[in-house]
Design a protein around this motif. Sequence first.
Motif, PDB file in Angstrom:
ATOM      1  N   SER A   1     -34.091  22.035 108.925  1.00 48.85           N
ATOM      2  CA  SER A   1     -34.251  22.256 107.488  1.00 48.85           C
ATOM      3  C   SER A   1     -34.744  20.961 106.843  1.00 48.85           C
ATOM      4  CB  SER A   1     -32.922  22.689 106.865  1.00 48.85           C
ATOM      5  OG  SER A   1     -33.034  22.779 105.465  1.00 48.85           O
ATOM      6  N   PRO A   2     -36.060  20.782 106.718  1.00 49.64           N
ATOM      7  CA  PRO A   2     -36.587  19.535 106.148  1.00 49.64           C
ATOM      8  C   PRO A   2     -36.020  19.210 104.775  1.00 49.64           C
ATOM      9  CG  PRO A   2     -38.362  20.806 107.149  1.00 49.64           C
ATOM     10  CD  PRO A   2     -37.147  21.687 107.167  1.00 49.64           C
ATOM     11  N   SER A   3     -35.649  20.223 104.010  1.00 49.41           N
ATOM     12  CA  SER A   3     -35.115  20.017 102.664  1.00 49.41           C
ATOM     13  C   SER A   3     -33.636  19.642 102.658  1.00 49.41           C
ATOM     14  CB  SER A   3     -35.299  21.288 101.835  1.00 49.41           C
ATOM     15  OG  SER A   3     -34.543  22.354 102.399  1.00 49.41           O
ATOM     16  N   GLY A   4     -32.959  19.787 103.799  1.00 46.99           N
ATOM     17  CA  GLY A   4     -31.521  19.526 103.836  1.00 46.99           C
ATOM     18  C   GLY A   4     -30.681  20.661 103.300  1.00 46.99           C
ATOM     19  N   LEU A   5     -31.287  21.835 103.082  1.00 47.13           N
ATOM     20  CA  LEU A   5     -30.547  23.010 102.619  1.00 47.13           C
ATOM     21  C   LEU A   5     -29.992  23.778 103.804  1.00 47.13           C
ATOM     22  CD1 LEU A   5     -33.047  24.275  99.897  1.00 47.13           C
ATOM     23  CD2 LEU A   5     -30.814  23.229  99.465  1.00 47.13           C
ATOM     24  N   LEU A   6     -28.809  24.374 103.627  1.00 45.14           N
ATOM     25  CA  LEU A   6     -28.187  25.170 104.681  1.00 45.14           C
ATOM     26  C   LEU A   6     -28.444  26.651 104.419  1.00 45.14           C
ATOM     27  CD1 LEU A   6     -24.684  23.462 105.080  1.00 45.14           C
ATOM     28  CD2 LEU A   6     -26.750  23.066 106.423  1.00 45.14           C
ATOM     29  N   ASP A   7     -29.212  27.308 105.310  1.00 41.47           N
ATOM     30  CA  ASP A   7     -29.316  28.765 105.221  1.00 41.47           C
ATOM     31  C   ASP A   7     -28.108  29.382 105.935  1.00 41.47           C
ATOM     32  OD1 ASP A   7     -29.851  28.610 107.957  1.00 41.47           O
ATOM     33  OD2 ASP A   7     -31.995  29.016 107.732  1.00 41.47           O
ATOM     34  N   LEU A   8     -28.053  30.702 105.985  1.00 38.85           N
ATOM     35  CA  LEU A   8     -26.874  31.363 106.556  1.00 38.85           C
ATOM     36  C   LEU A   8     -26.671  30.992 108.017  1.00 38.85           C
ATOM     37  CD1 LEU A   8     -24.520  33.314 106.360  1.00 38.85           C
ATOM     38  CD2 LEU A   8     -26.121  35.201 106.810  1.00 38.85           C
ATOM     39  N   ASP A   9     -27.749  30.971 108.803  1.00 40.47           N
ATOM     40  CA  ASP A   9     -27.611  30.634 110.226  1.00 40.47           C
ATOM     41  C   ASP A   9     -27.077  29.211 110.406  1.00 40.47           C
ATOM     42  OD1 ASP A   9     -28.464  33.111 111.072  1.00 40.47           O
ATOM     43  OD2 ASP A   9     -30.548  32.501 111.378  1.00 40.47           O
ATOM     44  N   MET A  10     -27.561  28.290 109.576  1.00 38.30           N
ATOM     45  CA  MET A  10     -27.069  26.916 109.684  1.00 38.30           C
ATOM     46  C   MET A  10     -25.626  26.804 109.221  1.00 38.30           C
ATOM     47  SD  MET A  10     -30.374  24.621 108.625  1.00 38.30           S
ATOM     48  CE  MET A  10     -29.538  23.071 108.932  1.00 38.30           C
ATOM     49  N   LEU A  11     -25.262  27.583 108.200  1.00 41.11           N
ATOM     50  CA  LEU A  11     -23.863  27.590 107.755  1.00 41.11           C
ATOM     51  C   LEU A  11     -22.954  28.074 108.877  1.00 41.11           C
ATOM     52  CD1 LEU A  11     -21.853  27.263 105.337  1.00 41.11           C
ATOM     53  CD2 LEU A  11     -22.235  29.690 104.878  1.00 41.11           C
ATOM     54  N   ILE A  12     -23.383  29.096 109.584  1.00 42.10           N
ATOM     55  CA  ILE A  12     -22.600  29.607 110.717  1.00 42.10           C
ATOM     56  C   ILE A  12     -22.477  28.540 111.804  1.00 42.10           C
ATOM     57  CG2 ILE A  12     -22.595  31.296 112.601  1.00 42.10           C
ATOM     58  CD1 ILE A  12     -23.957  33.254 110.585  1.00 42.10           C
ATOM     59  N   ASP A  13     -23.609  27.928 112.169  1.00 36.08           N
ATOM     60  CA  ASP A  13     -23.570  26.895 113.212  1.00 36.08           C
ATOM     61  C   ASP A  13     -22.726  25.696 112.780  1.00 36.08           C
ATOM     62  OD1 ASP A  13     -25.186  28.472 114.777  1.00 36.08           O
ATOM     63  OD2 ASP A  13     -27.042  27.401 114.306  1.00 36.08           O
TER      64      ASP A  13
END
Length: 307
Positions: A160-172
């Motif tokens: 995530s170049p912006s440093g934002l967490l999408d749902l998949d990243m939140l899960i991980d």
Amino acid sequence: MKKQYYDIIGDIHGHADELVKLLRLLGYVDAGDGYAHPERKVIFLGDFIDRGEHLRQHRKLLALVMKMVGNGHALAVMGNHEFNALAFHTLHQGEYLRRRTEKNIRQHQAFLNEFESEPELKKDVLAFFHSLPLWLELDGLRVIHACWHDDYIDAVRARSPSGLLDLDMLIDASTEGHLMFTAVETLIKGVEIGLPDGIIFHDKDGTERDAIRVQWWRRDAKTLGEVALPVGLDIGDAAQLPAPQTMPRYGEEQPPCFVGHYWLAGEPEPLASNVACLDYSVAKQGKLVAYRWSGESVLRKENFVHA
């Protein structure tokens, strides 16, 4: 083009009235579209929520902050309490990402008091939390909730170049053992080092701990005792152990970096020539603190402001 200057504000934890006092002291005025300054912007360091159960000011605070950010008068990064809230309210494979234990519910109670019976309002607030990046790197300064760690920032940035967490990243990031868990945990909570067997202490909430956070800005520190947090913590003979090699070293040539998170006390001052913490424990009868940054590369004690 005129350079943008910022007022960086530390952890608020539901203390809306304290924020209003500080904004007015800094010269911000609410003309209907949120508190604004003719020449400056605010950067919030996260941890807007939790604590302050006796206040019932979370709705007031988040309405104020969301309006300022939405109208371009402020920027903000995610704190560990915003991350925890997203995990607490996100179902994955039939279970919430943050377990609803007695301890976790108690920590989140101030938010639940005001939002649990208002599902649409809660949905809007959680969407705002999702919109918060883990860090900001602007012209001349850096902002992150707890720890600037280049390796872990690079790991997040690869997804995530912006440093934002999408749902998949939140899960991980909620899954122990995953690289995203270690990376995000470090960026929003700090570097943690396990203590030798048999050495424990109790944190500010009375929870027993066998690991410590470290002062990653102490670039010349030699021993574990010198970098242990909170400052002055008694870790017995472990204090003479070498400072951990895994601790990031923030060089004096790097841009000023502003953090919150660490529940400091006393009169605010820089932690290093180019590192400042703005969390001075407003939720524990401390101060809500800002730093007025006007482009300087060496931070100055006189630029800290509190109501």
